[in-house]
Motif scaffolding. Structure first.
Motif, PDB file in Angstrom:
ATOM      1  N   ARG A 293       0.967  -1.139  -0.082  1.00  0.00           N
ATOM      2  CA  ARG A 293       0.215  -0.098   0.073  1.00  0.00           C
ATOM      3  C   ARG A 293       0.786   1.219  -0.076  1.00  0.00           C
ATOM      4  O   ARG A 293       1.932   1.409   0.681  1.00  0.00           O
ATOM      5  CB  ARG A 293      -0.960   0.026   1.249  1.00  0.00           C
ATOM      6  N   SER A 294       0.326   2.532  -0.747  1.00  0.00           N
ATOM      7  CA  SER A 294       1.117   3.343  -0.606  1.00  0.00           C
ATOM      8  C   SER A 294       0.427   4.788  -0.328  1.00  0.00           C
ATOM      9  O   SER A 294      -0.978   4.770  -0.363  1.00  0.00           O
ATOM     10  CB  SER A 294       1.876   3.825  -2.003  1.00  0.00           C
ATOM     11  N   ILE A 295       1.025   5.916  -0.147  1.00  0.00           N
ATOM     12  CA  ILE A 295      -0.041   7.134   0.225  1.00  0.00           C
ATOM     13  C   ILE A 295       0.772   8.081  -0.409  1.00  0.00           C
ATOM     14  O   ILE A 295       1.715   8.428  -0.815  1.00  0.00           O
ATOM     15  CB  ILE A 295       0.112   7.312   1.840  1.00  0.00           C
ATOM     16  N   LEU A 296      -0.378   8.903  -1.150  1.00  0.00           N
ATOM     17  CA  LEU A 296      -0.305  10.369  -1.732  1.00  0.00           C
ATOM     18  C   LEU A 296      -0.236  11.364  -0.824  1.00  0.00           C
ATOM     19  O   LEU A 296      -1.091  11.372   0.006  1.00  0.00           O
ATOM     20  CB  LEU A 296      -0.910  10.270  -2.993  1.00  0.00           C
ATOM     21  N   PHE A 297       0.701  12.318  -0.690  1.00  0.00           N
ATOM     22  CA  PHE A 297       0.846  13.481   0.283  1.00  0.00           C
ATOM     23  C   PHE A 297       0.524  14.775  -0.668  1.00  0.00           C
ATOM     24  O   PHE A 297       0.919  14.690  -1.772  1.00  0.00           O
ATOM     25  CB  PHE A 297       2.173  13.302   0.890  1.00  0.00           C
ATOM     26  N   GLN A 298       0.249  15.714   0.099  1.00  0.00           N
ATOM     27  CA  GLN A 298      -0.083  17.091  -0.658  1.00  0.00           C
ATOM     28  C   GLN A 298       0.187  18.080   0.257  1.00  0.00           C
ATOM     29  O   GLN A 298      -0.155  18.100   1.555  1.00  0.00           O
ATOM     30  CB  GLN A 298      -1.626  16.922  -1.232  1.00  0.00           C
ATOM     31  N   LEU A 299       0.959  19.162  -0.172  1.00  0.00           N
ATOM     32  CA  LEU A 299       0.838  20.554   0.385  1.00  0.00           C
ATOM     33  C   LEU A 299      -0.088  21.472  -0.326  1.00  0.00           C
ATOM     34  O   LEU A 299       0.191  21.688  -1.503  1.00  0.00           O
ATOM     35  CB  LEU A 299       2.473  20.939   0.365  1.00  0.00           C
ATOM     36  N   ASP A 300      -0.661  22.191   0.403  1.00  0.00           N
ATOM     37  CA  ASP A 300      -1.702  22.905  -0.446  1.00  0.00           C
ATOM     38  C   ASP A 300      -1.015  24.552  -0.133  1.00  0.00           C
ATOM     39  O   ASP A 300      -0.545  24.927   0.825  1.00  0.00           O
ATOM     40  CB  ASP A 300      -2.918  23.198   0.370  1.00  0.00           C
ATOM     41  N   LEU A 301      -0.668  24.916  -1.275  1.00  0.00           N
ATOM     42  CA  LEU A 301       0.150  26.335  -1.401  1.00  0.00           C
ATOM     43  C   LEU A 301      -0.765  27.467  -1.163  1.00  0.00           C
ATOM     44  O   LEU A 301      -0.038  28.538  -0.956  1.00  0.00           O
ATOM     45  CB  LEU A 301       1.221  26.351  -2.641  1.00  0.00           C
ATOM     46  N   GLY A 302      -1.809  27.298  -1.323  1.00  0.00           N
ATOM     47  CA  GLY A 302      -2.923  28.595  -0.935  1.00  0.00           C
ATOM     48  C   GLY A 302      -2.779  29.612  -1.983  1.00  0.00           C
ATOM     49  O   GLY A 302      -3.141  30.706  -1.460  1.00  0.00           O
ATOM     50  N   ARG A 303      -2.433  29.344  -3.367  1.00  0.00           N
ATOM     51  CA  ARG A 303      -2.707  30.374  -4.324  1.00  0.00           C
ATOM     52  C   ARG A 303      -3.197  29.936  -5.624  1.00  0.00           C
ATOM     53  O   ARG A 303      -3.436  28.462  -5.786  1.00  0.00           O
ATOM     54  CB  ARG A 303      -1.245  30.961  -4.747  1.00  0.00           C
TER      55      ARG A 303
END
Ligand SMILES: CC(C)(COP(=O)(O)OP(=O)(O)OC[C@H]1O[C@@H](n2cnc3c(N)ncnc32)[C@H](O)[C@@H]1OP(=O)(O)O)[C@@H](O)C(=O)NCCC(=O)NCCS
Length: 304
Positions: A293-303
């Motif tokens: 199993r794997s997980i995708l990560f995300q950073l919301d940069l807000g623009r």
């Protein structure tokens, strides 16, 4: 971000910014090399910047630190560089991974404030055990299957490009992917990019007998050497044609196509969102077995 070729120091790592001289059909990449004080390289980071219509808010980061140099801040320094570049380009999101559950990558991305947005199960079908005769024999009145390798034949190009929107509502949980726009040019350039890599793109399509349009497709990529494992890409059926078993039929045909045309390929690999119950059921029924199993990560940069 430093200008390409200019180095600068960050947390004991000397970072040099580069750019990939070979832009792809729907993205280009920025790159950084991190070096220790004595100049030897210890880490790299790539930032994929998407350019296709509908994906202009997205970037994807890939950080890699030499195993002997981990836990000294190099990963953090390079991730900060890539994040600053993505922000500087006005992008809204930066995704990372998928990384294996329980891996250093998962611990690192969580520690650096990225959030898990999509869980995926990877599965493999051992072709020697595959049984597709029953799935292929099931009747699908009103539909027929076609298959081709490489670029879509000219007479099917327009209807194939239109069928790509079958992927628009694929479950992506909280991942900020948006709906992409497809046209004939993009479909052709992706096939050309796979061919340039030396690999073979195989497509099975379901056609509506009533009007000859493509209503679903299943793609997989066979390694150029014709050995080892092939990788499934997308499988999708347009909303109006779901519930008729077309996805399983196309996938079974893709399995048979691989066996007949690439007999030295030993397995087929696929990855599916845990929330994509329909596709997981199809894979289970055709004999695909989970590998990890794997997980995708995300950073919301807000623009943007
Ligand atoms: C993930 C990776 C890039 C981390 O690089 P790194 O230089 O070791 O990371 P850092 O030293 O900057 O670590 C920052 C924080 O992340 C966490 N972390 C990193 N590696 C970890 C591990 N193996 N176990 C637990 N936590 C870890 C810690 O909180 C760490 O802070 P700390 O050392 O003060 O406890 C590196 O392990 C790697 O190259 N892995 C393979 C590729 C990969 O998975 N990349 C991530 C996908 S983009």
């Amino acid at each position: 971000m430093g200008a390409p070729g200019r180095g600068r120091h960050n947390a004991g790592v000397k970072i040099t910014a580069l750019s990939d001289p070979h832009p792809g059909p729907s993205s280009y990449r920025l790159a950084w090399v991190g070096a220790a004080e004595d100049g030897h390289p210890v880490a790299t980071a790539y930032l994929r910047v998407f350019t296709a219509e509908g994906a202009e808010h997205r970037t994807e980061v890939e950080v890699s630190v030499h195993p002997a140099e981990q836990r000294r801040g190099a990963g953090t320094a390079l991730l900060a560089e890539a994040t600053a570049a993505a922000r500087g380009l006005g992008r809204r999101t930066m995704v990372a991974g998928p990384v294996d559950a329980g891996s250093p990558g998962e611990a690192f991305l969580s520690a650096r404030g990225l959030r898990p947005v999509l869980a995926l199960t990877y599965a493999r079908l051992a072709l020697e055990d595959a049984e597709v005769a029953a799935a292929l024999a099931e009747p699908h009145p009103g539909y027929r299957l076609l298959s081709w390798e490489g670029t879509v034949p000219d007479e099917l190009a327009a209807t194939f490009a239109r069928s790509r929107r079958a992927m628009d509502d694929m479950p992506m949980d909280e991942a900020d992917v948006g709906a992409e726009t497809w046209d004939v040019e993009r479909v052709r350039s992706i096939a050309a990019a796979v061919a340039r890599r030396g690999d073979i793109l195989c497509t099975v399509a379901a056609v509506d007998d009533a009007d000859g349009t493509i209503v679903g497709f299943s793609e997989l990529v066979v390694p150029g050497a014709g050995t080892g494992d092939a990788q499934h890409y997308g499988t999708g059926v347009l909303p109006g044609h779901r519930g008729h078993g077309l996805a399983r039929w196309m996938k079974a045909a893709a399995i048979r196509h691989t066996r007949v045309n690439h007999p030295q390929v030993t397995g087929l690999r696929t990855d599916t969102a845990d929330s994509n119950v329909a596709m997981r059921r199809i894979n289970d029924a055709l004999g695909y077995r989970p590998t990890h199993r794997s997980i995708l990560f995300q950073l919301d940069l807000g623009r943007a």
